[in-house]
Write a protein that holds these residues in place. Structure first.
Motif, PDB file in Angstrom:
ATOM      1  N   GLY A  84       0.792  -1.216   0.000  1.00  7.78           N
ATOM      2  CA  GLY A  84       0.000   0.000   0.000  1.00  7.78           C
ATOM      3  C   GLY A  84       0.825   1.265   0.000  1.00  7.78           C
ATOM      4  N   ILE A  85       0.693   2.056   1.068  1.00 10.08           N
ATOM      5  CA  ILE A  85       1.375   3.343   1.169  1.00 10.08           C
ATOM      6  C   ILE A  85       2.545   3.202   2.139  1.00 10.08           C
ATOM      7  N   LEU A  86       3.732   3.603   1.680  1.00  8.99           N
ATOM      8  CA  LEU A  86       4.933   3.600   2.506  1.00  8.99           C
ATOM      9  C   LEU A  86       5.443   5.029   2.623  1.00  8.99           C
ATOM     10  N   ILE A  87       5.535   5.517   3.851  1.00  6.11           N
ATOM     11  CA  ILE A  87       6.151   6.819   4.120  1.00  6.11           C
ATOM     12  C   ILE A  87       7.473   6.530   4.804  1.00  6.11           C
ATOM     13  N   ALA A  88       8.576   6.965   4.183  1.00  8.93           N
ATOM     14  CA  ALA A  88       9.905   6.600   4.676  1.00  8.93           C
ATOM     15  C   ALA A  88      10.833   7.809   4.649  1.00  8.93           C
ATOM     16  N   ASN A  89      11.672   7.886   5.668  1.00  9.96           N
ATOM     17  CA  ASN A  89      12.766   8.877   5.699  1.00  9.96           C
ATOM     18  C   ASN A  89      12.253  10.297   5.508  1.00  9.96           C
ATOM     19  N   SER A  90      11.093  10.589   6.066  1.00 10.03           N
ATOM     20  CA  SER A  90      10.427  11.855   5.805  1.00 10.03           C
ATOM     21  C   SER A  90      10.134  12.595   7.101  1.00 10.03           C
ATOM     22  N   THR A  91       9.381  13.678   6.996  1.00  6.23           N
ATOM     23  CA  THR A  91       8.992  14.488   8.146  1.00  6.23           C
ATOM     24  C   THR A  91       7.504  14.782   8.053  1.00  6.23           C
ATOM     25  N   VAL A  92       6.790  14.606   9.166  1.00  9.21           N
ATOM     26  CA  VAL A  92       5.384  14.985   9.262  1.00  9.21           C
ATOM     27  C   VAL A  92       5.292  16.137  10.239  1.00  9.21           C
ATOM     28  N   THR A  93       4.801  17.281   9.777  1.00  7.99           N
ATOM     29  CA  THR A  93       4.810  18.482  10.597  1.00  7.99           C
ATOM     30  C   THR A  93       3.652  19.376  10.184  1.00  7.99           C
ATOM     31  N   GLY A  94       3.534  20.537  10.810  1.00  2.87           N
ATOM     32  CA  GLY A  94       2.497  21.488  10.434  1.00  2.87           C
ATOM     33  C   GLY A  94       2.033  22.326  11.619  1.00  2.87           C
ATOM     34  N   ASP A  95       1.439  23.465  11.329  1.00  5.04           N
ATOM     35  CA  ASP A  95       0.972  24.400  12.353  1.00  5.04           C
ATOM     36  C   ASP A  95      -0.442  24.026  12.778  1.00  5.04           C
ATOM     37  N   VAL A  96      -0.550  22.923  13.493  1.00  8.89           N
ATOM     38  CA  VAL A  96      -1.832  22.418  13.989  1.00  8.89           C
ATOM     39  C   VAL A  96      -1.669  22.047  15.462  1.00  8.89           C
ATOM     40  N   SER A  97      -2.767  21.740  16.104  1.00 10.82           N
ATOM     41  CA  SER A  97      -2.736  21.422  17.532  1.00 10.82           C
ATOM     42  C   SER A  97      -2.066  20.082  17.780  1.00 10.82           C
ATOM     43  N   ASP A  98      -1.462  19.963  18.958  1.00 12.48           N
ATOM     44  CA  ASP A  98      -0.857  18.700  19.354  1.00 12.48           C
ATOM     45  C   ASP A  98      -1.907  17.603  19.440  1.00 12.48           C
ATOM     46  N   ARG A  99      -1.497  16.395  19.057  1.00 15.29           N
ATOM     47  CA  ARG A  99      -2.294  15.170  19.191  1.00 15.29           C
ATOM     48  C   ARG A  99      -3.649  15.295  18.495  1.00 15.29           C
ATOM     49  N   SER A 100      -3.654  15.913  17.316  1.00 13.14           N
ATOM     50  CA  SER A 100      -4.928  16.145  16.624  1.00 13.14           C
ATOM     51  C   SER A 100      -5.058  15.370  15.320  1.00 13.14           C
ATOM     52  N   PHE A 101      -3.984  14.745  14.837  1.00 11.89           N
ATOM     53  CA  PHE A 101      -4.022  14.051  13.555  1.00 11.89           C
ATOM     54  C   PHE A 101      -3.698  12.571  13.722  1.00 11.89           C
ATOM     55  N   TYR A 102      -4.454  11.746  13.002  1.00 10.05           N
ATOM     56  CA  TYR A 102      -4.138  10.327  12.872  1.00 10.05           C
ATOM     57  C   TYR A 102      -3.195  10.120  11.693  1.00 10.05           C
ATOM     58  N   LEU A 103      -2.354   9.101  11.787  1.00  5.35           N
ATOM     59  CA  LEU A 103      -1.518   8.734  10.648  1.00  5.35           C
ATOM     60  C   LEU A 103      -2.331   8.060   9.548  1.00  5.35           C
ATOM     61  N   GLY A 104      -3.452   7.446   9.921  1.00  2.00           N
ATOM     62  CA  GLY A 104      -4.235   6.825   8.870  1.00  2.00           C
ATOM     63  C   GLY A 104      -5.432   6.063   9.364  1.00  2.00           C
ATOM     64  N   ARG A 105      -6.265   5.693   8.383  1.00  2.00           N
ATOM     65  CA  ARG A 105      -7.433   4.852   8.637  1.00  2.00           C
ATOM     66  C   ARG A 105      -7.724   4.044   7.377  1.00  2.00           C
ATOM     67  N   PRO A 106      -8.392   2.881   7.507  1.00  2.00           N
ATOM     68  CA  PRO A 106      -8.579   1.986   6.355  1.00  2.00           C
ATOM     69  C   PRO A 106      -9.768   2.404   5.502  1.00  2.00           C
ATOM     70  N   TRP A 107      -9.514   2.638   4.229  1.00  2.00           N
ATOM     71  CA  TRP A 107     -10.591   2.986   3.308  1.00  2.00           C
ATOM     72  C   TRP A 107     -10.961   1.747   2.506  1.00  2.00           C
ATOM     73  N   HIS A 108     -12.071   1.147   2.858  1.00  8.39           N
ATOM     74  CA  HIS A 108     -12.613   0.026   2.089  1.00  8.39           C
ATOM     75  C   HIS A 108     -13.569   0.619   1.074  1.00  8.39           C
ATOM     76  N   ALA A 109     -13.036   1.067  -0.027  1.00 14.73           N
ATOM     77  CA  ALA A 109     -13.806   1.798  -1.023  1.00 14.73           C
ATOM     78  C   ALA A 109     -15.022   0.992  -1.458  1.00 14.73           C
ATOM     79  N   GLY A 110     -16.174   1.636  -1.422  1.00 12.21           N
ATOM     80  CA  GLY A 110     -17.405   0.964  -1.801  1.00 12.21           C
ATOM     81  C   GLY A 110     -17.823  -0.136  -0.851  1.00 12.21           C
ATOM     82  N   GLY A 111     -17.253  -0.156   0.348  1.00 11.93           N
ATOM     83  CA  GLY A 111     -17.560  -1.200   1.318  1.00 11.93           C
ATOM     84  C   GLY A 111     -16.953  -2.546   0.979  1.00 11.93           C
TER      85      GLY A 111
END
Length: 687
Positions: free
Chosen positions: A581-608
């Protein structure tokens, strides 16, 4: 991994005794040339030096370029045959041979026994094929009198035995004892049991350039004798999250360190003891380097000479020393060089260090020469819009077509249809922000012809359905105004890919919800996407789809919602079962948002679709405090725990240890989830 905080001794030591050695054991992408292979020899492809690409004939800079000790510079095995190896047996066979060879490592080689260092002989180039050349659990030994050796574009990793300051296992990535004329360039060295690089016993005429050294107690030690004869150049290296020997240079006659980036990330369990260290009778010139958060960034013995010029120190503390009674010297007496400004070093080194996709690979010529089409909104090009240039590409074209887009903002939608492969859209400005393709359709936007709404996929500003597509040096955005259109569906895609072998290099993809849709042509087809040196910006499910996609050495920027709140999801994979699927490697996740407010991901079962098996892996990545302590969550009645979500050796305030809510890969599992595994034999390269 939990490690103790380091203390700086009054005089740090790095000499050690051994009873035995382990046995058997400027930012510019080098363009890959066309390699015409000849016959097969010993089961390996061969090529003569006359047909070799540029990387196979490259020669070292710095002290490794100096003519001395009967050796004229360092050029490795360019006078010999080129062989491709995929096994330890073949690697040892050619590395230890008496003849010159260019040895291309095409895949992951796991060393047996663990810690084995292959004894490289003279006149060898050992080079990784793009980003796929990995040596796991061992390394290389360059012994007394061995010379003219190049170790390049390799990832050497994971001999770590569970003890941070390991006194029992001498498992280095590269060890040199009494060698000369060695070039160590564009490698990723990490997580070994002892040192990453040991230059010992008067090893000289050594250049170490454009490497990443990380996740290790000891980065780079030099010395181990009382002689003062070694000449060494160390430049454009990214040394991060290492505790000591960064490097430590003991009794080096001429140590030239310039344009290196030393980084100690805050909030991790690894704390630097010191940065650059001039020991014994060393004479060091240290210039135009950047030290970020490093304790005791520059130290010297009273017997050493250390001269500094043009360095930058940000967030550092403790000793920062220079001086000494030795004679000043100028590297240009020995070799030419140009130091980059220190202010440019972090961006240059972070984007340029480590393995490059264009080194160690061969370009397959298309049936005709590449064509360039120019686009300029002011009428100075062949076309005024990007879509007009795409329309001009012949159907089923066999050759690369580069659409060169001059700086400006192009407000249009662009579609590259499936029957137009080998297209590159490239901004010609000085940076990614100079050339912008942007539009504002959303899923709920009505089509002009009254036939309904665009839907999520149809909202894309740029849609790519053709294989072997490339984009570089530009921005692709969707600036749909969510606040003004709360009455319609908000998904607004900037870039949609539904093809295989899509290479995104040095781009910005910007939006809010559903920014980057990484899809495939159909559920049963493979769609590989490699993004590097880039930025992705958004807030809700903004990296999503069923493609086999890698985001490598990039920055993922989290945005607040239209109403100023902070909440979101980085990924929403919809991976088909049996695929990656999706691989995020050797990178940086950042941004001007509140602490502990973002998930890294969730499963999209497209069309159920319950047959899907969504996957996101985030590894070797710096996570800001914006990431939740339980970083995965459910979606539309499907539990993330039934799918594939995991982390590996992430750092930063948003990282965390293993738990039921935070799965971590084991070292063995991680060895099967490298970038090369996602690429599955494809080596992205500029063309």
């Amino acid at each position: 991994m939990t490690t103790p905080r380091a203390r700086v001794p009054a005089r740090a030591r790095h000499r050690r005794s051994r009873t035995a050695l382990a046995t058997g054991i400027p930012l510019a992408v080098v363009a890959a040339g066309v390699l015409g292979y000849g016959t097969f020899y010993g089961g390996q492809q061969q090529a003569s030096a006359a047909t070799a690409p540029a990387w196979a004939t490259a020669a070292a800079d710095g002290f490794a370029s100096v003519n001395a000790l009967g050796q004229n510079g360092t050029y490795g095995g360019r006078d010999g045959q080129t062989v491709t190896v995929r096994t330890q047996a073949d690697l040892e066979k050619y590395a230890t041979a008496s003849e010159p060879y260019v040895i291309v490592v095409a895949g992951t080689i796991t060393m047996s026994p663990v810690g084995k260092e292959i004894k490289v002989q003279s006149d060898k180039t050992i080079v990784g094929s793009g980003t796929s050349g990995h040596i796991v659990g061992g390394g290389f030994f360059v012994g007394q009198g061995v010379h003219n050796v190049i170790l390049r574009n390799l990832t050497i990793r994971d001999a770590y035995q569970g003890v941070w300051n390991d006194k029992e296992h001498d498992y280095d990535a590269v060890q040199m004892d009494g060698a000369h004329h060695v070039w160590i360039d564009h490698n990723d060295l990490r997580h070994m049991a002892d040192g990453l690089i040991d230059s010992r016993k008067d090893t000289t005429y050594l250049t170490v350039s454009w490497n990443k050294l990380s996740q290790d107690n000891k980065a780079f030690g030099i010395g181990w004798t009382e002689n003062t004869t070694a000449d060494i150049t160390i430049h454009h290296n990214w040394i991060r999250e290492t505790e000591q020997r960064n490097p430590s240079t003991d009794n080096v006659a001429h140590a030239h360190l310039y344009n290196n980036y030393l980084e100690d990330e805050p909030g991790t369990t690894i704390t630097s003891s010191y940065g650059n260290y001039a020991r014994g009778a060393t004479s060091m010139l240290l210039e135009n380097s950047w030290f970020q958060g490093v304790n005791n960034p520059v130290i010297r013995d009273t017997t050493a000479t250390l001269r500094q010029r043009g360095n930058v120190f940000s967030g550092t503390s403790g000793r920062n020393e220079s001086g000494g009674s030795g004679t000043a010297w100028d590297p240009r007496t020995y070799y030419p060089y140009t130091a980059d400004p220190a202010a440019n070093v972090p961006s240059l080194v972070k984007s340029g260090a480590g393995p490059r996709s264009s080194i160690g690979t061969t370009a397959t010529p298309l049936t005709a020469a590449a064509t360039t089409l120019t686009v300029a909104k002011d009428g100075t090009g062949q076309y005024k819009t990007v879509q007009a240039a795409v329309n001009a590409v012949p159907a089923n074209n066999a050759a690369r077509v580069v659409i060169a887009v001059k700086p400006g903002t192009y407000r249009e939608t662009v579609k590259v249809p499936a029957n137009k492969p080998h297209v590159t859209i490239q901004g010609t400005g000085a940076g990614r922000k100079d050339t912008v393709i942007v539009y504002n359709n959303a899923s709920g936007t009505q089509k002009p012809d009254g036939s309904g709404t665009y839907g999520t996929g149809g909202s894309a500003t740029v849609a790519v359905e053709a294989d072997d597509f490339q984009a570089r040096n530009l921005t692709i955005g969707n600036d749909f105004d969510e606040a003004a259109h709360q009455d319609i569906a908000q998904q607004a895609v900037a870039l949609r890919t539904a093809a295989d072998k899509v290479f995104l290099d040095s781009v910005i993809v910007e939006g809010d919800q559903d920014t980057l849709l990484l899809d495939t042509a159909s559920k049963d087809k493979l769609g590989r996407v490699y993004m590097t040196n880039s930025y992705v910006i958004g807030n809700v499910d903004f990296i999503f789809g069923r493609a086999t996609a890698i985001i490598d050495r990039s920055v993922i920027t989290l945005k607040k919602r239209w109403n100023g709140t902070s909440a979101g999801y980085v990924t929403a994979p919809s991976t088909a079962a049996g695929r990656r699927g999706i691989l995020i490697a050797n990178s940086t996740v950042t941004g001007d948002v509140s602490d502990r407010s973002f998930y890294l991901g969730r499963p999209w079962h497209a069309g159920g679709d319950a047959t899907l098996d969504p996957q996101t892996t985030v590894r070797n990545t710096t996570l800001s405090a914006a990431i939740r302590t339980a970083p995965w969550t459910d979606m539309s009645g499907f539990s993330w725990k039934d799918d594939r979500f995991a982390e590996y050796r992430n750092t930063g305030a948003g990282s965390g240890s293993a738990s039921g809510d935070r799965p971590q890969l084991t070292d063995a599992q991680a060895a099967d989830q490298e970038v090369a595994d996602w690429l599955a034999g494809w080596t992205p390269s500029a063309s």
